[in-house]
Motif scaffolding. Structure first.
Motif, mmCIF file in Angstrom:
data_model
loop_
_atom_site.group_PDB
_atom_site.id
_atom_site.type_symbol
_atom_site.label_atom_id
_atom_site.label_comp_id
_atom_site.label_asym_id
_atom_site.label_seq_id
_atom_site.Cartn_x
_atom_site.Cartn_y
_atom_site.Cartn_z
ATOM 1 N N SER A 1 1.866 7.969 4.297
ATOM 2 C CA SER A 1 1.182 7.897 3.539
ATOM 3 C C SER A 1 -0.536 8.530 3.230
ATOM 4 O O SER A 1 -0.287 9.501 2.058
ATOM 5 C CB SER A 1 1.176 6.004 2.690
ATOM 6 O OG SER A 1 2.212 5.749 2.913
ATOM 7 N N ARG A 2 -1.005 8.157 3.964
ATOM 8 C CA ARG A 2 -2.082 8.651 4.034
ATOM 9 C C ARG A 2 -2.470 10.510 4.282
ATOM 10 O O ARG A 2 -3.393 10.833 4.020
ATOM 11 C CB ARG A 2 -3.118 8.166 4.846
ATOM 12 C CG ARG A 2 -3.934 6.853 4.374
ATOM 13 C CD ARG A 2 -5.090 6.301 4.717
ATOM 14 N NE ARG A 2 -4.395 5.919 6.534
ATOM 15 C CZ ARG A 2 -3.701 4.637 7.375
ATOM 16 N NH1 ARG A 2 -3.874 3.753 6.793
ATOM 17 N NH2 ARG A 2 -3.947 5.415 8.437
ATOM 18 N N TYR B 1 1.006 4.096 -2.698
ATOM 19 C CA TYR B 1 0.796 5.667 -2.378
ATOM 20 C C TYR B 1 1.607 6.642 -3.057
ATOM 21 O O TYR B 1 1.951 7.730 -3.850
ATOM 22 C CB TYR B 1 0.306 5.899 -0.354
ATOM 23 C CG TYR B 1 -0.261 5.871 0.270
ATOM 24 C CD1 TYR B 1 -1.670 6.663 -0.187
ATOM 25 C CD2 TYR B 1 -0.854 4.831 0.561
ATOM 26 C CE1 TYR B 1 -2.651 6.084 0.309
ATOM 27 C CE2 TYR B 1 -1.663 4.335 1.087
ATOM 28 C CZ TYR B 1 -3.747 5.133 1.034
ATOM 29 O OH TYR B 1 -4.322 5.293 2.036
ATOM 30 N N ALA B 2 3.287 5.734 -2.912
ATOM 31 C CA ALA B 2 4.073 6.469 -3.780
ATOM 32 C C ALA B 2 3.615 7.011 -5.299
ATOM 33 O O ALA B 2 4.090 7.949 -5.794
ATOM 34 C CB ALA B 2 5.745 5.781 -3.551
ATOM 35 N N TYR C 1 4.144 12.789 -1.140
ATOM 36 C CA TYR C 1 4.803 12.219 -1.807
ATOM 37 C C TYR C 1 6.438 12.325 -0.605
ATOM 38 O O TYR C 1 7.446 11.284 -0.483
ATOM 39 C CB TYR C 1 5.842 12.930 -2.928
ATOM 40 C CG TYR C 1 6.530 11.657 -3.668
ATOM 41 C CD1 TYR C 1 6.297 10.526 -4.177
ATOM 42 C CD2 TYR C 1 8.108 12.278 -4.245
ATOM 43 C CE1 TYR C 1 7.905 9.796 -4.407
ATOM 44 C CE2 TYR C 1 8.661 11.035 -5.119
ATOM 45 C CZ TYR C 1 8.576 10.690 -5.825
ATOM 46 O OH TYR C 1 8.813 9.361 -6.165
ATOM 47 N N GLN D 1 2.019 9.684 -6.011
ATOM 48 C CA GLN D 1 1.768 10.420 -5.355
ATOM 49 C C GLN D 1 3.329 11.933 -6.266
ATOM 50 O O GLN D 1 3.640 12.489 -6.628
ATOM 51 C CB GLN D 1 2.509 11.114 -3.672
ATOM 52 C CG GLN D 1 1.492 10.431 -2.833
ATOM 53 C CD GLN D 1 1.672 9.811 -1.253
ATOM 54 O OE1 GLN D 1 3.029 9.704 -1.444
ATOM 55 N NE2 GLN D 1 0.548 10.175 -0.524
ATOM 56 N N SER E 1 0.729 -1.096 -0.318
ATOM 57 C CA SER E 1 -0.457 -0.068 -0.296
ATOM 58 C C SER E 1 0.989 1.553 0.151
ATOM 59 O O SER E 1 0.621 2.023 -0.718
ATOM 60 C CB SER E 1 -1.105 0.051 1.181
ATOM 61 O OG SER E 1 -1.620 -0.194 1.222
ATOM 62 N N THR E 2 2.057 1.140 0.612
ATOM 63 C CA THR E 2 3.005 2.290 0.291
ATOM 64 C C THR E 2 3.446 2.583 -0.828
ATOM 65 O O THR E 2 3.348 3.324 -0.841
ATOM 66 C CB THR E 2 3.925 2.126 1.837
ATOM 67 O OG1 THR E 2 3.040 2.219 3.868
ATOM 68 C CG2 THR E 2 4.845 3.761 1.835
ATOM 69 N N GLU F 1 6.530 12.595 2.638
ATOM 70 C CA GLU F 1 5.898 11.802 3.984
ATOM 71 C C GLU F 1 5.931 9.955 3.726
ATOM 72 O O GLU F 1 6.622 9.225 4.715
ATOM 73 C CB GLU F 1 5.069 12.425 4.258
ATOM 74 C CG GLU F 1 5.149 13.173 5.695
ATOM 75 C CD GLU F 1 4.744 14.282 4.362
ATOM 76 O OE1 GLU F 1 5.247 15.820 4.787
ATOM 77 O OE2 GLU F 1 4.552 14.488 2.747
ATOM 78 N N THR F 2 5.631 9.652 2.759
ATOM 79 C CA THR F 2 5.118 8.749 2.321
ATOM 80 C C THR F 2 7.128 8.089 2.177
ATOM 81 O O THR F 2 7.038 6.539 2.075
ATOM 82 C CB THR F 2 4.660 7.971 0.970
ATOM 83 O OG1 THR F 2 3.619 8.956 1.022
ATOM 84 C CG2 THR F 2 4.897 6.834 -0.102
ATOM 85 N N PHE G 1 9.326 4.791 3.685
ATOM 86 C CA PHE G 1 9.906 3.741 2.240
ATOM 87 C C PHE G 1 11.346 3.364 1.863
ATOM 88 O O PHE G 1 11.690 2.354 2.551
ATOM 89 C CB PHE G 1 9.387 4.329 1.301
ATOM 90 C CG PHE G 1 9.559 2.935 0.470
ATOM 91 C CD1 PHE G 1 9.259 1.750 0.562
ATOM 92 C CD2 PHE G 1 9.210 3.617 -0.907
ATOM 93 C CE1 PHE G 1 9.295 0.547 -0.351
ATOM 94 C CE2 PHE G 1 8.814 2.532 -1.966
ATOM 95 C CZ PHE G 1 9.339 0.931 -2.096
ATOM 96 N N LEU H 1 3.557 3.601 8.989
ATOM 97 C CA LEU H 1 3.672 3.554 6.958
ATOM 98 C C LEU H 1 2.020 4.531 5.965
ATOM 99 O O LEU H 1 1.791 4.919 5.722
ATOM 100 C CB LEU H 1 3.875 2.140 6.641
ATOM 101 C CG LEU H 1 4.937 1.708 6.771
ATOM 102 C CD1 LEU H 1 4.904 0.412 5.629
ATOM 103 C CD2 LEU H 1 5.927 2.670 6.207
#
Length: 175
Positions: free
Chosen positions: A80-81, A17-18, A85, A21, A13-14, A87-88, A92, A76
């Motif tokens: 991400s949420r 998200y990345a 970008y 973003q 999921s991370t 923060e993700t 990561f 994580l």
């Protein structure tokens, strides 16, 4: 291994998200390629390892059971949420960098005979993974200076917290 496998869903999921973003199509594609690797090669590795170790199907997946893995998954997800970008990437990058560092050092020594230990090293001590981690680090290094000071501090705290949780995760395996 079970906790690591249960962590893979949050990691996937991370990565997603990345990718969503990421500022360029090229970055999105690079992240999507890595997500495919996690969802195929790593998943296959875990399944074969569980078969060899006799881990029942009903004990393999599901939510993490260990407190440190739950904290890690929460970190994580929130980064991400609730962030962007930067923060993700902050959660990561160190997670992958730690695996690269550990596996690279392990690859230099005597290799384990049990395939599920040896292949774990091989998943993370290869040039493709090293190149990906270097690229990730470059992405974080590129975006960091453009952030406002308060956001830079937040990203730094997320990075440091990820490293702390990685250490706790590995320590928990030995307890």
């Amino acid at each position: 291994l079970v906790e690591d496998y249960r962590f893979v869903e949050a990691l996937a999921s991370t990565i997603g998200y990345a990718a969503g973003q990421a500022p360029t199509v090229e970055a999105k594609a690079r992240l999507a390629e890595f997500l495919t690797t996690v969802a195929t090669d790593e998943t296959d590795y875990f399944e074969r390892s569980f078969d060899a170790l006799g881990v029942p199907d009903d004990e393999r997946g599901g939510p993490p059971e260990s407190p440190v893995t739950r904290r890690f998954v929460d970190l994580l997800g929130r980064a991400s949420r609730e962030g962007g970008y930067a923060e993700t990437l902050a959660v990561f990058v160190p997670a992958e960098w730690v695996y690269l560092t550990w596996a690279t050092r392990a690859a230099e020594g005597d290799r384990p005979e049990r395939f599920y230990l040896d292949e774990w090293i091989d998943l993370h001590a290869v040039e493709a993974f090293a190149s990906f981690v270097a690229w990730l680090r470059g992405e974080l290094d590129a975006v960091g200076p453009s952030l406002a000071p308060a956001r830079q501090r937040r990203v730094a705290r997320l990075f440091e917290r990820t490293v702390e949780l990685e250490v706790q995760f590995f320590d928990a395996a030995y307890e």
